[in-house]
Motif scaffolding. Structure first.
Motif, mmCIF file in Angstrom:
data_model
loop_
_atom_site.group_PDB
_atom_site.id
_atom_site.type_symbol
_atom_site.label_atom_id
_atom_site.label_comp_id
_atom_site.label_asym_id
_atom_site.label_seq_id
_atom_site.Cartn_x
_atom_site.Cartn_y
_atom_site.Cartn_z
ATOM 1 N N LYS A 1 0.840 -1.201 0.000
ATOM 2 C CA LYS A 1 0.000 0.000 0.000
ATOM 3 C C LYS A 1 0.875 1.251 0.000
ATOM 4 N N THR A 2 1.928 1.246 0.791
ATOM 5 C CA THR A 2 2.841 2.388 0.838
ATOM 6 C C THR A 2 3.508 2.599 -0.516
ATOM 7 N N LEU A 3 3.933 1.511 -1.159
ATOM 8 C CA LEU A 3 4.534 1.619 -2.490
ATOM 9 C C LEU A 3 3.547 2.214 -3.482
ATOM 10 N N TRP A 4 2.289 1.744 -3.423
ATOM 11 C CA TRP A 4 1.269 2.237 -4.347
ATOM 12 C C TRP A 4 1.040 3.735 -4.131
ATOM 13 N N GLU A 5 0.881 4.139 -2.880
ATOM 14 C CA GLU A 5 0.601 5.536 -2.586
ATOM 15 C C GLU A 5 1.751 6.444 -3.000
ATOM 16 N N ALA A 6 2.971 5.943 -2.900
ATOM 17 C CA ALA A 6 4.140 6.728 -3.281
ATOM 18 C C ALA A 6 4.382 6.705 -4.779
ATOM 19 N N VAL B 1 -0.241 -7.980 -10.226
ATOM 20 C CA VAL B 1 -0.105 -6.555 -9.920
ATOM 21 C C VAL B 1 -1.462 -5.867 -9.987
ATOM 22 N N SER B 2 -2.300 -6.260 -10.943
ATOM 23 C CA SER B 2 -3.628 -5.634 -11.045
ATOM 24 C C SER B 2 -4.470 -5.947 -9.812
ATOM 25 N N TYR B 3 -4.343 -7.145 -9.250
ATOM 26 C CA TYR B 3 -5.065 -7.464 -8.016
ATOM 27 C C TYR B 3 -4.614 -6.568 -6.873
ATOM 28 N N ILE B 4 -3.333 -6.308 -6.808
ATOM 29 C CA ILE B 4 -2.807 -5.421 -5.761
ATOM 30 C C ILE B 4 -3.333 -4.013 -5.964
ATOM 31 N N THR B 5 -3.384 -3.577 -7.206
ATOM 32 C CA THR B 5 -3.896 -2.247 -7.515
ATOM 33 C C THR B 5 -5.327 -2.110 -7.034
ATOM 34 N N VAL B 6 -6.159 -3.085 -7.318
ATOM 35 C CA VAL B 6 -7.553 -3.055 -6.878
ATOM 36 C C VAL B 6 -7.619 -3.058 -5.362
ATOM 37 N N TRP B 7 -6.822 -3.899 -4.720
ATOM 38 C CA TRP B 7 -6.809 -3.969 -3.253
ATOM 39 C C TRP B 7 -6.432 -2.626 -2.654
ATOM 40 N N CYS B 8 -5.411 -1.987 -3.213
ATOM 41 C CA CYS B 8 -4.974 -0.686 -2.687
ATOM 42 C C CYS B 8 -6.051 0.368 -2.858
ATOM 43 N N LEU B 9 -6.732 0.355 -3.968
ATOM 44 C CA LEU B 9 -7.795 1.318 -4.198
ATOM 45 C C LEU B 9 -8.955 1.112 -3.222
ATOM 46 N N LEU B 10 -9.230 -0.132 -2.877
ATOM 47 C CA LEU B 10 -10.305 -0.427 -1.936
ATOM 48 C C LEU B 10 -9.949 -0.026 -0.514
ATOM 49 N N GLU B 11 -8.656 -0.065 -0.200
ATOM 50 C CA GLU B 11 -8.197 0.277 1.145
ATOM 51 C C GLU B 11 -8.078 1.777 1.381
ATOM 52 N N VAL B 12 -8.057 2.574 0.344
ATOM 53 C CA VAL B 12 -7.860 4.018 0.490
ATOM 54 C C VAL B 12 -9.095 4.680 1.001
#
Length: 68
Positions: free
Chosen positions: A4-9, A57-68
């Motif tokens: 999540k930190t990597l995605w946000e950065a 990677v797309s699954y992680i992207t979706v997960w990060c978007l749901l957690e924001v």
């Protein structure tokens, strides 16, 4: 640093550069996969982003978007 930190950065690595990755996949004595970084000498049970397929990677992207 977590995913999540990597995605946000904005530092999510491009998984198409697998050949230049310092990460290697190994199997433990009990059959579990783990990952070892030959440069940093760190190991992880979680698959590094550099080794993930575009679908993973797309699954992680979706997960990060749901957690924001």
């Amino acid at each position: 640093m977590n995913l999540k930190t990597l995605w946000e950065a904005g530092n999510v690595p491009n998984p198409t550069h697998q050949s230049s990755s310092d990460w290697q996949e190994h199997t433990s004595a009990d059959g579990r996969r783990y990952y070892y970084n030959k440069k940093t000498r760190l190991s992880s049970w979680e698959k590094p982003l550099e080794l993930m397929t575009p679908i993973e990677v797309s699954y992680i992207t979706v997960w990060c978007l749901l957690e924001v």
